[in-house]
Design an enzyme around this catalytic site. Structure first.
Site, short mmCIF file in Angstrom:
data_model
loop_
_atom_site.label_atom_id
_atom_site.label_comp_id
_atom_site.label_asym_id
_atom_site.label_seq_id
_atom_site.Cartn_x
_atom_site.Cartn_y
_atom_site.Cartn_z
N SER A 176 0.84 -1.19 0.00
CA SER A 176 0.00 0.00 0.00
C SER A 176 0.89 1.25 0.00
CB SER A 176 -0.96 -0.04 1.19
OG SER A 176 -2.00 0.88 1.03
N ASP B 112 -9.61 -3.60 -5.78
CA ASP B 112 -9.08 -2.73 -4.73
C ASP B 112 -9.58 -1.30 -4.98
OD1 ASP B 112 -7.62 -1.34 -2.85
OD2 ASP B 112 -5.71 -2.30 -3.35
N HIS C 35 -8.36 -4.76 -1.29
CA HIS C 35 -7.08 -4.23 -0.83
C HIS C 35 -6.30 -5.23 0.01
CE1 HIS C 35 -4.32 -0.91 -0.30
NE2 HIS C 35 -4.37 -1.02 1.01
#
Length: 761
Positions: free
Chosen positions: A610, A696, A728
């Site tokens: 991320s 995501d 995600h």
């Protein structure tokens, strides 16, 4: 058997010009943003085929690692029961099933605070209230975003996502009958709640940019078309949420940006009233609210940074939390005077030096404070004098009495590098608190701390099955010097019999910390980093990580700036115009480990996901010769493009984290100087594995897809793996999740030259 693919996909180029502040960037791969395009899907599938072909030789290793993880984790297990109202609630997992099963048993009586001992057989009176395996049947993805119960335990509110896009369908179940009610609300955000009586449901919906913006009130038993919006936040910088206090006496609505917070309250007895603002929302001031009953009075405990960057806590009267009435009375000629709430509140702590206060939790007889000291998570308790304390005039006014607070008593634990935190404490009247301790080499321990006598009772130790000898694993804390001299902590764990030290051939954690020792020879090492949003990457134990350690690999966490490990200043020095500190800190950590003899560039792999994936992309560009391999999970690698598009999910709220390049030329130039996609150069790159998910909504799949195409254009050895039905967090089932971990670990071991190493028992 994987079919041989002869060459990597070559993405076509369609020049797309993006012009801002007089600068034009030509993006040849922006066409990949069209998620509905068959050509885009075909390209992602071709990338998956190439990745499978290039890693097919690792399939036996992946199977071995998956088996190691599975055999070391107790598949048929249970959580420690947690009391809520008249029941003990806990979950069970069963071998072969992906998800947990939520169950409950009745409490013995009102004074029953000792959780029942749970084994593999059902307890007397045990009932299943929700089986996620049944709910997930026939679905490729399953995630619960809401799980809320009424106080009496009759109704359960649950929210399900079956695609990974974090849009949840709300349902309600009558636990007395086991039947679902007709109530259905589609497209909600996570974190809905049902009021203590079961009459109302409160939920949040999102705008077109995926920002939670509205709070709705639903009457149980009615159609959702009749629901009422009770709060709307039009400012795109703010997320909105709601929930009930532990006392269940108040419901709070909270709006939060990266730098500013607002709270509104409603009494549970009057949930149709207009929400009342607790403190006026002021740009740059963050605060949170907890309801407490102190000396017989309803008070709000407010943790805020109005005067101290690392936060302080005051308690204020619920009847006038901002001191407006008092301020107006003092200055009748100017009734619009804005009060200083901290001036009328009582400070909870006498001394906050060295503490980064993170949270406060109120119970009937004590208050628990979670904070950081010296870079590590700590927990302290303040006991309350619950007696009403009349003033000299004979009236009860808590503002004018002596403090009802005892001293903050920090709970000790044996290992300085460990992590101590809360572990589920839902009841306001409970007499003890549940805590969790873990470290890099210590499996999680859940224990119950009695506030009255200070005794601790271990409730559960994280089981590690098989022939694992936990005594072989040790940890170290070392410090690297950043470019500006700042000392960056690095937490490390390893197997001492496989990582011999020069002094004795082995080293305990204490010896390694004291002597800052290094191995006799450089060893394979994985360096993990994140460094954003003030998120602290605290040391923790991982069963799956043992598969690396048992092959002689050291695992390290670089606690770089942008995280919150060392206090608010640590975060401030790694965001917006100081963001590059995050990247240079990580590089400094890697170079320190090389210079001190822990590892070497050809034996060093980097990993992050991320926002940590942005870190991976940035350090790959800035120091490509430092790493043998890089794993970037759902990586935020096309940062500038995304932050320039306010219509995308999360963008506007992210401007306070990264800056606003759309309206500020200086921010644009600064982000352009580090955004990974735009800074790929024709140099020798480490091997790269990028992992993403098609659905995501936080970091869109298009970012790593474009990045990989650009990297391959300059000759990098790069692979892209896309989960076609996930969000995600990747795959939702635990077995698929372990397989994903095995895939990443096998690739890392291959890069580090350890793929053919048989683990030593």
């Amino acid at each position: 058997m994987t079919e041989t693919v002869r060459s990597a996909p070559v993405a076509k180029k369609i020049p797309h010009e993006r012009t801002h502040h007089g600068h034009t960037f030509v993006d040849n791969y922006e066409w990949m943003r069209d998620k509905e395009s068959p050509e885009v899907i075909a390209h992602l599938e071709a990338e998956n085929e190439w990745t499978n072909s290039q890693t097919s030789q690792l399939e036996p290793l992946r199977e071995s690692i998956f088996t190691e993880i599975r055999t070391r984790i107790k598949e048929t297990d249970m959580s420690v029961p947690s009391r809520r109202g008249d029941y003990w609630y806990f979950s069970r997992t069963k071998a072969g099933l992906d998800y947990g099963i939520s169950v409950r048993v009745p409490i013995a009586d009102a004074d029953d605070w000792t959780p029942p001992e749970v084994g593999e057989e059902p307890l007397p009176g045990e009932e299943v209230i929700f089986d996620s395996n049944a709910a997930a049947q026939g679905q490729e993805f399953f995630s619960l975003g809401t799980f809320s119960l009424t106080d009496g335990g009759r109704y359960l509110l649950f929210g399900v996502d079956n695609s990974g896009d974090e849009r949840y369908s709300l349902r309600m179940r009558d636990l007395n009958t086991g039947e679902d009610l007709p109530d259905t609300v589609e497209g909600t955000f996570a974190g809905a709640s049902i009021d203590p009586t079961g009459r109302w449901v409160f939920y949040t919906t999102v705008d077109e940019a995926w920002r939670p913006e509205k709070v709705w009130r639903h009457v149980v038993g009615t159609d959702s078309s009749d629901d009422v919006c009770i709060f709307h936040e039009p400012d795109e910088r703010f997320f909105v949420g709601s929930g009930f206090s532990r006392s269940r006496k108040y419901m709070f609505i909270v709006t939060g940006s990266k730098t500013t917070t607002g709270f509104w309250s409603l009494e549970s007895e009057d949930l149709e009233a207009t929400p009342q603002e607790v403190w006026p929302r002021v740009d740059g001031v963050e605060y949170s609210v907890e309801h407490a009953i102190i000396a017989g009075e309803d008070r709000f405990l407010i943790t805020h940074n109005q005067e101290r960057a690392d936060f302080d806590i005051v308690d204020v009267p619920v009847s006038d939390p901002a001191g407006t009435a008092r301020e107006t009375a003092a200055d009748a000629d100017d009734p619009s005077t804005v009060a200083d709430p901290t001036a009328i509140g009582r400070p909870l702590l006498d001394d906050v030096d060295g503490l980064r206060i993170e949270d406060v939790d109120a119970f009937a007889d004590f208050i628990v404070i979670s904070y950081r000291r010296g870079g590590f998570a700590r927990v302290g308790i303040i006991e309350l004098d619950t007696r009403e304390q009349p003033t000299s005039s004979g009236t009860s006014d808590p503002d004018d009495t002596a403090s009802p607070y005892g001293r903050l008593q920090e709970l000790p634990f044996s290992r300085e590098t460990g992590t101590l935190g809360f572990a589920g404490n839902p009841e306001f009247t409970q007499t003890s608190i549940r805590l969790l301790f873990t470290s890099m080499s210590t499996p999680a321990v859940i224990y119950q701390h009695s506030v009255a006598d200070g005794t601790d009772t271990v409730l559960k130790r994280q089981p590690v099955l098989g022939s694992v000898d936990l005594g072989r694993y040790s940890e170290s804390l070392v410090w690297a010097s950043a470019e500006d001299g700042t000392q960056i902590p690095i937490s490390m764990v390893y197997r001492t019999d496989l990582v011999p030290f020069a002094n004795t051939g082995t080293a305990s954690a204490t010896e390694a910390e004291t002597q800052d020792a290094a191995p006799v020879d450089p060893v394979p090492l994985v360096l993990y980093g994140y460094g954003s949003y003030e998120a602290s990457m605290d040391p923790y134990f991982s069963v799956s990580r043992l598969s690396l350690l048992d092959r002689g690999v050291v695992f390290a966490i670089a606690h770089v700036r942008g995280g919150g490990e060392m206090g608010r200043h640590w975060y401030d020095q790694g965001k917006t115009s100081a963001k590059k500190n995050t990247f240079t800190d990580f590089i400094a950590a890697g170079r320190h480990l090389v210079a001190e003899g822990w590892t070497s560039p050809e034996r060093l792999a980097a990993s992050g996901g991320s926002a940590g994936g942005l870190l991976m992309g940035a350090v790959t560009n800035m120091a490509p010769d430092l790493f043998a391999g890089v794993v970037a999970d759902v990586p935020f690698v096309d940062a500038l493009t995304s932050i320039l598009m306010p219509e995308l999910p999360l963008t506007v709220i992210e401007w306070e984290e990264w800056g606003d390049p759309l309206h500020d030329e200086h921010v644009y130039e600064y982000m352009r100087s580090y955004s990974p996609y735009e800074n790929v150069a024709e140099v020798a790159h480490p091997k790269i594995l990028a992992v993403t998910s098609l659905n995501d909504t936080r970091v869109l799949y298009v970012e790593p897809a474009k990045w990989v195409a650009r990297l391959r254009e300059v000759g990098a050895d790069v692979l892209l793996k896309t989960e076609m039905v996930a969000g995600h967090g990747g795959a939702s089932g635990r077995y698929d999740s372990w397989k994903e971990t095995a895939f990443d670990f096998a690739w890392i071991l291959d890069v580090l030259g350890r793929s053919d190493v048989d683990i030593e028992a």
